[in-house]
Write an enzyme that holds these catalytic residues in place. Sequence first.
Site, PDB file in Angstrom:
ATOM      1  CD  GLU A 227       4.721  -6.807   7.578  1.00 17.97           C
ATOM      2  OE1 GLU A 227       3.975  -7.790   7.341  1.00 17.97           O
ATOM      3  OE2 GLU A 227       5.412  -6.702   8.588  1.00 17.97           O
ATOM      4  CB  THR A 228       2.279  -9.635   1.327  1.00 17.48           C
ATOM      5  OG1 THR A 228       3.466  -9.501   0.539  1.00 17.48           O
ATOM      6  CG2 THR A 228       1.095  -9.872   0.404  1.00 17.48           C
TER       7      THR A 228
END
Length: 266
Positions: A46-47
């Site tokens: 995830e970012t």
Amino acid sequence: MGLPLYQVDAFTKTPFCGNPAAVCVLPVFLESDQLQAIAQEMNLSETAFVVPTAAGFDLRWFTPVAEVDLCGHATLAAAHALWQHQGAVGDLLFHTRSGTLVARQAEDWIALDFPQQPVHSLEHPKLLETLTAALGISPVWLGQTASDLFVVLDNETLVQQLSPDFAQIATLPCRGVIVTALSHAQDYDFVSRFFAPQLGIPEDPVTGSAHCSLYPYWREHVAKETLVGYQASRRGGIVKVQGAGDRVILFGQAVTVLQGELLGLD
């Protein structure tokens, strides 16, 4: 000038364990395709993209291939980065696709207020057959959350030893597959793993949002109000969980392993 960018290991206090997330602080959101390109470049599960507002922070999460509705470890990472590196103080209000999420400091833990995602029994022989083939073992119970399939195995060793067929899992009609079992270890109440090749994440190291479902399921089987889960991925991570009505409080720790600037946006 570049934009602040951090890589934070979440649900651990030890660098290079837990679940890594990138956190990018923006003055305003870029176009969605630009955010997706950055997440693909980061190539982490995830970012998190954070935009300060008068009412707190707007927050969006992207895997390398898609935007998602809820992510625990990247929210934890964002809160850690804002407190440690951006001068934030007090409780943090994150406005997201899943409503307002609150992060609080609780001694050396971070507490996240998330919505519970109950698990319902699922009777689906064809789906069970596909899951059994993909996991290489037959579940003792099959359930479904709002977004995931929920698989209970007979013991924690089976969970730890799984070597799934990700190509088969990717064909399933869900965000991902939560696999779990009761733990007999002194330090944990249950173990789990999370597989989401549909989102470009064959195995997520530690999945906060999965614990929004793991808690209500295991609370019915373990006579305790606070449960401790161990996600038994290669990196491993610990999530403490408490109930709060139709919400859950996820407790985790985090450590920054990289700090820099995002360039190339001109």
